[in-house]
Scaffold this motif. Sequence first.
Motif, short mmCIF file in Angstrom:
data_model
loop_
_atom_site.label_atom_id
_atom_site.label_comp_id
_atom_site.label_asym_id
_atom_site.label_seq_id
_atom_site.Cartn_x
_atom_site.Cartn_y
_atom_site.Cartn_z
N GLU A 110 8.57 -12.49 13.91
CA GLU A 110 8.26 -13.87 12.98
C GLU A 110 7.15 -13.15 12.23
O GLU A 110 7.17 -13.54 10.90
CB GLU A 110 7.86 -14.96 13.88
N ARG A 111 6.21 -12.47 12.46
CA ARG A 111 5.49 -11.78 11.79
C ARG A 111 5.45 -10.32 12.32
O ARG A 111 5.75 -9.96 13.46
CB ARG A 111 3.71 -12.36 12.07
N PHE A 112 4.71 -9.43 11.32
CA PHE A 112 4.87 -7.94 11.86
C PHE A 112 3.59 -7.28 11.79
O PHE A 112 2.65 -7.65 10.92
CB PHE A 112 5.99 -7.45 10.90
N PHE A 113 3.45 -6.13 12.27
CA PHE A 113 2.36 -5.35 12.50
C PHE A 113 1.64 -6.01 13.62
O PHE A 113 1.83 -7.22 14.19
CB PHE A 113 1.38 -5.19 11.20
N TRP A 114 0.67 -5.08 14.33
CA TRP A 114 -0.06 -5.69 15.45
C TRP A 114 -0.71 -6.89 15.20
O TRP A 114 -1.18 -7.80 16.12
CB TRP A 114 -0.86 -4.36 16.00
N ASP A 115 -1.29 -6.99 13.78
CA ASP A 115 -2.16 -8.36 13.36
C ASP A 115 -1.26 -9.27 12.91
O ASP A 115 -1.74 -10.07 12.24
CB ASP A 115 -3.46 -7.71 12.82
N LYS A 229 3.39 -14.51 19.63
CA LYS A 229 2.03 -15.03 19.16
C LYS A 229 0.82 -13.82 19.61
O LYS A 229 1.19 -12.55 19.83
CB LYS A 229 1.64 -16.08 20.16
N PHE A 230 -0.23 -14.12 19.33
CA PHE A 230 -1.53 -13.28 19.23
C PHE A 230 -2.43 -13.72 20.14
O PHE A 230 -2.89 -14.72 20.10
CB PHE A 230 -1.78 -13.17 17.67
N TYR A 231 -2.95 -12.65 21.02
CA TYR A 231 -3.92 -13.04 21.83
C TYR A 231 -4.85 -12.04 22.08
O TYR A 231 -4.62 -10.63 21.98
CB TYR A 231 -3.26 -13.25 23.23
N ASP A 232 -6.15 -12.32 22.37
CA ASP A 232 -7.10 -11.37 22.92
C ASP A 232 -7.10 -11.32 24.40
O ASP A 232 -7.06 -12.11 25.29
CB ASP A 232 -8.47 -11.90 22.59
N ILE A 233 -6.49 -10.13 24.84
CA ILE A 233 -6.21 -9.73 26.32
C ILE A 233 -7.31 -9.14 26.97
O ILE A 233 -7.18 -8.60 28.17
CB ILE A 233 -4.90 -9.24 26.57
N GLY A 234 -8.64 -8.97 26.40
CA GLY A 234 -9.87 -8.51 27.07
C GLY A 234 -9.76 -6.90 27.01
O GLY A 234 -10.48 -6.49 28.08
N LEU A 235 -9.26 -6.33 25.85
CA LEU A 235 -9.57 -4.77 26.06
C LEU A 235 -10.55 -4.51 25.36
O LEU A 235 -11.16 -5.12 24.22
CB LEU A 235 -8.23 -4.41 25.13
N PHE A 255 -3.92 -9.33 19.29
CA PHE A 255 -2.69 -8.54 18.80
C PHE A 255 -1.60 -9.26 19.45
O PHE A 255 -1.44 -10.01 20.36
CB PHE A 255 -2.97 -7.08 19.40
N LYS A 256 -0.61 -8.82 18.59
CA LYS A 256 0.82 -9.49 18.99
C LYS A 256 1.14 -9.11 20.29
O LYS A 256 1.23 -7.83 20.64
CB LYS A 256 1.76 -9.01 17.86
N THR A 257 1.96 -10.14 20.83
CA THR A 257 2.64 -9.68 21.98
C THR A 257 3.93 -8.90 21.79
O THR A 257 4.68 -9.45 21.20
CB THR A 257 3.13 -11.07 22.91
N PRO A 258 3.83 -7.69 22.38
CA PRO A 258 5.11 -6.74 22.05
C PRO A 258 6.13 -7.17 22.89
O PRO A 258 6.02 -7.73 24.12
CB PRO A 258 4.41 -5.57 22.55
#
Length: 333
Positions: A110-115, A229-235, A255-258
Motif C-alpha cells: 500500500e505504501r513503500f519504503f520503511w517510512d 501499517k507503521f509502528y514504533d516497536i521500541g528500538l 516503521f512499516k511492518t515488513p
Amino acid sequence: MSGTKLFRLFSFIIIICSTINVVEANDLKEDFSRPQSIPFPASNPYTVEKAALGKMLFFDPRLSRNRNMSCATCHNPSFGWEDATQTATGSQNTRLDRHSPTIINAAWGERFFWDGRAGSLEEQAKGPIESDVEMNLPLEEAVARLKQVPRYNDWFSRVFGSEGISGDTIAKAIATYERTIVSGQAPFDRWVNGDEQAISNVAKRGFDTFVGKGKCASCHTGWNFTDQKFYDIGLSGEDEGRYVLTDKPTDKFAFKTPSLRNIGQRAPYMHDGRFKDLKSAIRHYVSGGISRASLSEKMMPVVLTESDISDIEQFLLSLTGTDSAVSLPLLPY
C-alpha cells in the motif's frame, strides 16, 4: 449416573471439543491462504512485454550516474531481494542509514519504503534513481541516456507507443516487473492446503505461538504476514522514521511492518539491519522494547521460553518458498 454413561458423556465432550479445535484451526489457516492472482493497477496494466522491459531496466547499471549500480544492487534476488548487508551502500560507496527492504510481494503493498513515503510502486521506482545518495541520476538525464540506446527506443515504442521513453514510462515498466516478483510456494502454504507432513511439529507449535500467546499476528497478518501499517516497536536509535514525513507524535520511530515471506533469506533484520538472526529479532519483541510515549500499544513484554522462540523461528523458516531461479536479461544496446 452409571460409569458407562459417564464415560460416554466424557467421550462426547472430547469429540465436540476436538471438532471445534479443528474448525478453528482450519478457519485460522484460511486467513493465511495465498491469493490466486497478482493485482495490477488499471493505470498500469500488465503485459508480458512491459514486464520484460522492466526487468531490463531493473538490472541495468546505466540508470545510475556512474553506471555502476542498478536496482538489483540493493534488491538482489539471491538474498530475498535485499542485499545481505546491515545498511545499503549508495552512490560513491556512501553507507546509508537503513537496510534495503525486500520487494517480494510488493504488488500487494500500500505504501513503500520503511517510512511509507511512496504511495505507489511507480513512485517508489523513481526514488532511488534520483536520490543523490543512491543511484544519483536525475530522471531527465536517465531519459536522455536511454534515448541514446537504439534498442531501448524500439522496446519503449513497442510497449508504450508514442509516449516512448519518459520518467513515467521508465517507472511504469520497473513497477510492472517488481509486481511479478512473488514468493514461491512454501512448506507453510502446503500445510495450509492440507498437507500435514509439509512442516514439522515444531513449526506447527511455532505457528500456534505466533498467532496465540506470542501475539505476533496482531501486526504480521494475512498471507503476506504484514498489516502494511507503521509502528514504533521500541528500538533504540535516532532515526525517527515516519514522523519525519507526517510530524505526528504517534509516528515517532515508526516503521512499516515488513512481510515475513522468504524471511530466512533476508538477514539481517529490522529497518537498520541490527539483528543478525531471527532469534535476536524475536527476543526484542519478547522484551517489549523501549518504553516511550510513541511506543505502539501492541508492544508489551511477552512471556515466552527459549523453546517457544525456537519454535517460532522454525515456523518462520517454513515461510521461505521454492522460487524460480532469476536469469539476467540481455540488455539493449
